[in-house]
Scaffold this motif. Structure first.
Motif, PDB file in Angstrom:
ATOM      1  N   LEU A  16       0.839  -1.196   0.000  1.00 44.12           N
ATOM      2  CA  LEU A  16       0.000   0.000   0.000  1.00 44.12           C
ATOM      3  C   LEU A  16       0.876   1.249   0.000  1.00 44.12           C
ATOM      4  O   LEU A  16       2.022   1.210   0.467  1.00 44.12           O
ATOM      5  N   PRO A  17       0.350   2.345  -0.499  1.00 43.31           N
ATOM      6  CA  PRO A  17       1.144   3.581  -0.490  1.00 43.31           C
ATOM      7  C   PRO A  17       1.270   4.136   0.918  1.00 43.31           C
ATOM      8  O   PRO A  17       0.405   3.932   1.766  1.00 43.31           O
ATOM      9  N   GLY A  18       2.349   4.833   1.196  1.00 46.97           N
ATOM     10  CA  GLY A  18       2.514   5.537   2.455  1.00 46.97           C
ATOM     11  C   GLY A  18       2.123   6.989   2.262  1.00 46.97           C
ATOM     12  O   GLY A  18       2.842   7.758   1.620  1.00 46.97           O
ATOM     13  N   PRO A  19       0.981   7.417   2.767  1.00 47.26           N
ATOM     14  CA  PRO A  19       0.465   8.751   2.454  1.00 47.26           C
ATOM     15  C   PRO A  19       1.275   9.857   3.120  1.00 47.26           C
ATOM     16  O   PRO A  19       1.764   9.700   4.223  1.00 47.26           O
ATOM     17  N   GLU A  20       1.423  10.956   2.407  1.00 47.99           N
ATOM     18  CA  GLU A  20       2.048  12.149   2.966  1.00 47.99           C
ATOM     19  C   GLU A  20       1.016  13.257   3.150  1.00 47.99           C
ATOM     20  O   GLU A  20       1.331  14.298   3.711  1.00 47.99           O
ATOM     21  N   GLU A  21      -0.177  13.091   2.654  1.00 52.59           N
ATOM     22  CA  GLU A  21      -1.266  14.034   2.855  1.00 52.59           C
ATOM     23  C   GLU A  21      -2.492  13.235   3.272  1.00 52.59           C
ATOM     24  O   GLU A  21      -2.537  12.021   3.090  1.00 52.59           O
ATOM     25  N   PRO A  22      -3.494  13.878   3.863  1.00 56.87           N
ATOM     26  CA  PRO A  22      -4.664  13.124   4.306  1.00 56.87           C
ATOM     27  C   PRO A  22      -5.301  12.343   3.168  1.00 56.87           C
ATOM     28  O   PRO A  22      -5.506  12.866   2.071  1.00 56.87           O
ATOM     29  N   LEU A  23      -5.576  11.075   3.435  1.00 56.24           N
ATOM     30  CA  LEU A  23      -6.243  10.222   2.462  1.00 56.24           C
ATOM     31  C   LEU A  23      -7.615   9.836   2.980  1.00 56.24           C
ATOM     32  O   LEU A  23      -7.888   9.890   4.186  1.00 56.24           O
ATOM     33  N   TYR A  24      -8.454   9.400   2.068  1.00 55.46           N
ATOM     34  CA  TYR A  24      -9.835   9.086   2.395  1.00 55.46           C
ATOM     35  C   TYR A  24     -10.214   7.747   1.773  1.00 55.46           C
ATOM     36  O   TYR A  24      -9.583   7.271   0.824  1.00 55.46           O
ATOM     37  N   ALA A  25     -11.251   7.142   2.315  1.00 55.29           N
ATOM     38  CA  ALA A  25     -11.798   5.906   1.763  1.00 55.29           C
ATOM     39  C   ALA A  25     -13.263   5.827   2.132  1.00 55.29           C
ATOM     40  O   ALA A  25     -13.715   6.419   3.126  1.00 55.29           O
ATOM     41  N   GLY A  26     -14.030   5.102   1.315  1.00 57.26           N
ATOM     42  CA  GLY A  26     -15.447   4.931   1.582  1.00 57.26           C
ATOM     43  C   GLY A  26     -16.083   4.141   0.467  1.00 57.26           C
ATOM     44  O   GLY A  26     -15.454   3.836  -0.556  1.00 57.26           O
ATOM     45  N   PRO A  27     -17.339   3.782   0.631  1.00 57.27           N
ATOM     46  CA  PRO A  27     -18.044   3.048  -0.426  1.00 57.27           C
ATOM     47  C   PRO A  27     -18.247   3.941  -1.649  1.00 57.27           C
ATOM     48  O   PRO A  27     -18.096   5.169  -1.583  1.00 57.27           O
ATOM     49  N   ARG A  33     -15.952   9.005   2.942  1.00 57.76           N
ATOM     50  CA  ARG A  33     -16.638   8.859   4.225  1.00 57.76           C
ATOM     51  C   ARG A  33     -15.656   8.837   5.397  1.00 57.76           C
ATOM     52  O   ARG A  33     -15.936   9.379   6.467  1.00 57.76           O
ATOM     53  N   TYR A  34     -14.494   8.217   5.221  1.00 59.76           N
ATOM     54  CA  TYR A  34     -13.528   8.079   6.313  1.00 59.76           C
ATOM     55  C   TYR A  34     -12.234   8.793   5.971  1.00 59.76           C
ATOM     56  O   TYR A  34     -11.662   8.599   4.894  1.00 59.76           O
ATOM     57  N   HIS A  99     -16.174  -4.603  17.692  1.00 54.34           N
ATOM     58  CA  HIS A  99     -17.473  -4.436  17.044  1.00 54.34           C
ATOM     59  C   HIS A  99     -17.279  -3.879  15.627  1.00 54.34           C
ATOM     60  O   HIS A  99     -16.484  -2.969  15.400  1.00 54.34           O
ATOM     61  N   VAL A 100     -18.013  -4.444  14.707  1.00 52.94           N
ATOM     62  CA  VAL A 100     -17.909  -4.076  13.294  1.00 52.94           C
ATOM     63  C   VAL A 100     -19.039  -3.111  12.937  1.00 52.94           C
ATOM     64  O   VAL A 100     -20.204  -3.354  13.256  1.00 52.94           O
ATOM     65  N   HIS A 101     -18.667  -2.015  12.265  1.00 53.98           N
ATOM     66  CA  HIS A 101     -19.672  -1.042  11.824  1.00 53.98           C
ATOM     67  C   HIS A 101     -20.223  -1.378  10.440  1.00 53.98           C
ATOM     68  O   HIS A 101     -21.439  -1.442  10.243  1.00 53.98           O
ATOM     69  N   GLU A 102     -19.330  -1.592   9.489  1.00 55.39           N
ATOM     70  CA  GLU A 102     -19.777  -1.873   8.121  1.00 55.39           C
ATOM     71  C   GLU A 102     -18.625  -2.463   7.318  1.00 55.39           C
ATOM     72  O   GLU A 102     -17.446  -2.352   7.693  1.00 55.39           O
ATOM     73  N   VAL A 103     -18.986  -3.115   6.222  1.00 54.84           N
ATOM     74  CA  VAL A 103     -18.000  -3.547   5.227  1.00 54.84           C
ATOM     75  C   VAL A 103     -18.430  -2.963   3.885  1.00 54.84           C
ATOM     76  O   VAL A 103     -19.619  -2.801   3.617  1.00 54.84           O
ATOM     77  N   PHE A 104     -17.456  -2.652   3.078  1.00 57.55           N
ATOM     78  CA  PHE A 104     -17.792  -2.059   1.774  1.00 57.55           C
ATOM     79  C   PHE A 104     -16.623  -2.249   0.819  1.00 57.55           C
ATOM     80  O   PHE A 104     -15.494  -2.574   1.222  1.00 57.55           O
ATOM     81  N   VAL A 105     -16.890  -2.045  -0.458  1.00 59.01           N
ATOM     82  CA  VAL A 105     -15.866  -2.006  -1.492  1.00 59.01           C
ATOM     83  C   VAL A 105     -15.803  -0.583  -2.012  1.00 59.01           C
ATOM     84  O   VAL A 105     -16.836   0.063  -2.245  1.00 59.01           O
ATOM     85  N   GLY A 106     -14.588  -0.085  -2.172  1.00 55.03           N
ATOM     86  CA  GLY A 106     -14.435   1.274  -2.676  1.00 55.03           C
ATOM     87  C   GLY A 106     -13.043   1.496  -3.210  1.00 55.03           C
ATOM     88  O   GLY A 106     -12.195   0.590  -3.209  1.00 55.03           O
ATOM     89  N   ALA A 107     -12.800   2.701  -3.674  1.00 58.38           N
ATOM     90  CA  ALA A 107     -11.476   3.067  -4.194  1.00 58.38           C
ATOM     91  C   ALA A 107     -10.448   2.970  -3.082  1.00 58.38           C
ATOM     92  O   ALA A 107     -10.743   3.234  -1.912  1.00 58.38           O
ATOM     93  N   VAL A 108      -9.224   2.556  -3.427  1.00 57.18           N
ATOM     94  CA  VAL A 108      -8.147   2.504  -2.444  1.00 57.18           C
ATOM     95  C   VAL A 108      -7.928   3.914  -1.900  1.00 57.18           C
ATOM     96  O   VAL A 108      -8.391   4.910  -2.485  1.00 57.18           O
TER      97      VAL A 108
END
Length: 497
Positions: A16-27, A33-34, A99-108
């Motif tokens: 996986l990439p090592g981010p240098e700026e804020p990254l996001y992920a979500g469905p 979303r995150y 505890h699990v909130h959700e599972v989803f598929v989305g962009a890396v």
């Protein structure tokens, strides 16, 4: 949830990439979303980031987001399985499992607003955030002490409770499952919830078939899984991992095979003053049996029994005895010497009668030849003698401490107890506290004839000594006095010839 350091023990690992700026992920419908923090921690099943869920809230919510590694060998069932597992865990809502909130598929992971331009997509699991060190960080390299032993065994009991709930057809509404990767780095020590398992991506149902990834951590993995990590597993394999976790909680180190493991566990059991260290260690090692069918089948019952054995510790001398070997007592205007235990109230148990005060028993006779009556003994001592036994009888040695008001009797089977015909000349051993216990304490040791079938039934019972001594017949008795030091070879096996 404190992030685990990168590990090479759980097999596999994504890139996986090592981010240098804020990254996001979500469905796909909400790709940002995150918000992720930091480079994340890499493990065999994926990468975990601390994350924040914002949505339309005025203040973000903490979360842990894990991007799963999807093997190229996996077919399309992995996504269905992930959804099913998340639903099952939400149904169970276990105290000692994250505890699990959700599972989803989305962009890396991507910069905000760039998801549409990303070609790579991955499955994610969003979980609760848990504060606290991992069990590895909390206990690694630190053996148990008497003060923290109950807490450590509580972590084992927490894990056993989780494994039993996952494997329960009733609690899982007919979907019994296995965790399959119990290890110290996969648990968070939480101030309110005890030990909480934080990795659920290895979880599989009992009826799942061939596993193309075969994820496992070798030091905490049962032999049958090491031999065939892709085949379906049973609760016995999780039971092995639980036993390995218990070893870690006791020693602070990963388990290792061979006699050194027994010696290390015995050393810990002795240092924390467990009453019957051999029974305690045998109970731990039962979970690590090579054959699955020989391991305990009930994780919760096994863990509770381990706690019971740990709680049974030799009673210590009262304060007067701890302050000195002798005290001066005024007696009728004169001065008399008295042992520290002589101030016990009159209601204490009556003295144990010696062999000469007991009636002879028809059909059985025996003598303790060595050591002699009134001998001095170290932490353990070998015994020997002669016996004539009736049909269906065998021998035990029963010890009671006369100096500390402990009315419990501790029994040891003589060597070759299961071969009664060989006991006309018998050998055995008894244990008198721990190596660092105070010298000068007095003990009575009885040679007792017991029913052979009863001995077999009670050999692993919690009240082994009392249960057999009540049923048996005393053939001979001696009194001994404890002196400093350990017995030869810790009385492990018959004395060398």
């Amino acid at each position: 949830m404190r992030l685990m350091r990168a590990e090479d023990v759980t097999q596999g690992g994504p890139e996986l990439p090592g981010p240098e700026e804020p990254l996001y992920a979500g469905p796909d419908e909400d790709p940002d979303r995150y918000e992720l923090s930091g480079p994340g921690a890499t493990g065999g099943e994926g990468v975990v980031w601390p994350a924040r869920y914002a949505g339309g809230l005025s203040s973000p919510l903490p979360a842990a987001l894990k991007m799963l590694r999807k093997s190229a060998r996996e077919d399309g069932t992995w996504w269905r399985r992930s959804l099913d597992q998340a639903a099952l865990l939400r149904h169970l809502r276990l105290e000692h499992l994250v505890h699990v909130h959700e599972v989803f598929v989305g962009a890396v992971p991507h910069p905000r607003g760039t998801a549409a331009a990303m070609d790579a997509r991955a499955p994610f699991v969003a979980m609760e955030w848990l504060d606290g060190p991992t069990l590895q960080e909390e206990l690694g390299g630190i053996p148990a002490t008497a003060a923290d032993l109950p807490r450590r065994l509580g972590f084992v009991a927490d894990t056993a409770e989780t494994l039993a709930a996952l494997a329960s057809a009733t609690q899982s509404a007919g979907n019994p499952s296995l965790h399959r990767d119990i290890k110290p780095a996969n648990g968070i020590v939480h101030p309110q919830r005890g030990l909480v398992l934080i990795d659920i991506t290895t979880l599989r149902r009992f009826d799942d078939g061939f596993d193309s990834t075969g994820l496992h951590t070798p030091g905490y993995t049962a032999p049958e899984v090491l031999a065939a990590p892709n085949l379906p597993r049973s609760l016995a394999s999780d039971m092995y991992s639980l036993g390995a976790l218990a070893v870690f909680c006791l020693t602070g180190d990963d388990p290792h095979p061979g006699e050194k493991l027994r010696a290390d566990l015995l050393a810990v059991a002795g240092s924390v003053q467990i009453a019957n260290p051999r029974a305690f260690v045998d109970h731990v090692l039962a979970a690590l049996a090579d054959e699955p069918g020989e391991r305990p089948a009930d994780p919760v019952g096994w863990a509770r029994r381990l706690q019971d054995l740990a709680a049974a510790r030799p009673r210590r001398l009262r304060l007067a005895a701890a302050l000195g070997a002798l005290v001066l007592v005024l007696s009728g205007g004169g001065v008399a010497l008295a042992h520290p235990w002589d101030d016990a109230p009159a209601t204490t148990a009556a003295p144990v009668p010696t062999a000469s005060s007991r009636p002879a028993v028809r059909g059985a006779a025996g003598t303790i030849r060595t050591p002699a009556d009134r001998s001095q003994v170290k932490q353990c001592a070998y015994f020997s003698g002669t016996a004539q036994l009736g049909a269906g009888m065998t021998l035990i040695l029963v010890m009671q401490n006369l100096s500390n008001n402990d009315d419990h009797r501790y029994a040891e089977l003589v060597y070759d107890w299961d071969k009664p015909a060989t006991l006309s000349e018998w050998q055995g051993a008894q244990y008198f506290g721990q190596i660092n216990d105070a010298a000068g304490q007095h003990y009575v040791v009885d040679l007792v004839a017991v029913d052979f079938a009863a001995a077999r039934r009670n050999v692993n019972a919690a009240d082994f000594g009392d249960a057999l001594a009540r049923q048996g017949t005393v053939l001979d008795s001696i009194e001994v006095t404890r002196v400093p030091g350990a017995g030869p070879r810790n009385c492990d096996g018959p004395p060398p010839k």
